[in-house]
Design an enzyme around this catalytic site. Structure first.
Site, mmCIF file in Angstrom:
data_model
loop_
_atom_site.group_PDB
_atom_site.id
_atom_site.type_symbol
_atom_site.label_atom_id
_atom_site.label_comp_id
_atom_site.label_asym_id
_atom_site.label_seq_id
_atom_site.Cartn_x
_atom_site.Cartn_y
_atom_site.Cartn_z
ATOM 1 N N TYR A 137 0.850 -1.190 0.000
ATOM 2 C CA TYR A 137 0.000 0.000 0.000
ATOM 3 C C TYR A 137 0.885 1.239 0.000
ATOM 4 O O TYR A 137 1.636 1.485 0.949
ATOM 5 C CB TYR A 137 -0.896 -0.037 1.239
ATOM 6 N N LYS A 165 -1.432 -1.265 -4.099
ATOM 7 C CA LYS A 165 -2.495 -0.275 -3.978
ATOM 8 C C LYS A 165 -1.849 1.088 -4.160
ATOM 9 O O LYS A 165 -1.145 1.578 -3.285
ATOM 10 C CB LYS A 165 -3.195 -0.374 -2.620
#
Length: 304
Positions: A137, A165
């Protein structure tokens, strides 16, 4: 989970609290069921929207267990790892792996602002301590720590890193990562009001926020784009954009829980130090939600 399982819509669900600000486990299960019934492809628990920073490790494990039990193997449950130290992250990883989660979404360690060498070392240490697939992320807007496309290229040798992400809000990075490593990672957009653009550019998944209140609309946009029906997806997306703006800013949790409450009747309670919205902030959020509900699109027009 296989790499192909990291495609689609993944709601980062809120963590429902009762009036005493305690986690409501039955409401967690109800959220997971609500999302699965709406057609999402997996559920992420204990993320930023899930108030991870105010949950202790025991609560996170209990939430993971509840989500896994409700999904009953029908949809993958992904646990967010957002701890203050490498040791705490590894301990939580081991506990939720035993709880049966299907994958991890790993943020850089909280509080300390690590440089790229430290951040990549942190990610690699977690990978060495689990057999679960991992979403990396990247959200420099919220967490300051930033990994550039070339850093993801350096991490590409670790097979457990299956997805990224990308939440830098710089859509150029999507093609930069693809240029460097091709389809090595499943690229997932994590910024709600850049979702359609990012899906067109090459992201294959959407880790979404407002999906918690509007899952069917979110799924419809995703599937229409993937089918090449971008003009139709845009019609829904333009209706959705004012609502998606609620996912931006430091009080996004309060705003999104308020939207859920308005749409679904769920608890809007947040845990201190967060306070509920008041005054103009509350009025502005409610006006956006009211307008969205009044103009909610008829999804049957698009075959949903």
């Amino acid at each position: 989970m296989n790499a192909s399982d990291f495609e689609g819509v993944f709601p980062a669900i809120t963590t429902k609290m009762d009036a005493a600000e305690d986690v409501d486990i039955q409401a967690v299960r109800a959220d997971v069921r609500f999302q699965i019934d709406a057609g999402v492809d997996g559920v992420i628990v204990c993320g930023s929207l899930g108030e991870a920073s105010s949950l202790n490790a025991d609560e996170k494990v209990a939430i993971a267990e509840a989500a896994v039990a409700e999904a009953a193997g029908g949809s993958p449950i992904i646990m967010t790892i957002a701890e203050d130290s490498t040791r705490a992250a590894i301990d939580l990883v081991r506990r939720v792996e035993k709880a049966g989660v299907n994958g991890l979404m790993v943020l850089p360690a909280m509080r300390y602002l690590s440089d790229p060498r430290e951040t990549m070392g942190y990610f690699r240490t977690i990978a060495a301590n689990t057999e679960l697939p991992i979403i990396l992320y990247n959200n420099p807007v919220a967490y300051t720590v930033d990994l550039l496309p070339e850093h993801f290229q350096q991490l590409a040798d670790e097979k457990k890193f299956v997805a990224v992400k990308e939440s830098s809000a710089d859509t150029r990075r999507i093609n930069q990562i693809i240029d460097l490593v091709g389809d090595r990672y499943k690229l997932l957009i994590g910024v709600d009001d850049l979702a359609l653009e990012s899906l067109v550019l090459g992201c294959v998944g959407w880790i979404a926020g407002l999906v918690v209140a509007f899952p069917r609309e979110t799924v419809a946009i995703y599937r229409l784009v993937r089918e090449g029906r971008v003009a139709e997806a845009m019609e829904i997306y333009r209706w959705f954009l004012p609502l998606l703006s609620l996912d931006i800013g430091p009080k996004f949790v309060q705003k999104i829980k308020l939207a859920e409450h308005a749409v679904r009747g769920t608890s809007p309670v947040v845990r201190a130090p967060r306070y509920p919205l008041v005054g103009d902030e509350e009025a502005q959020a409610l006006a956006i939600i009211k307008r969205g509900l009044e103009n909610r699109p008829d999804l049957t027009k698009y075959g949903f």
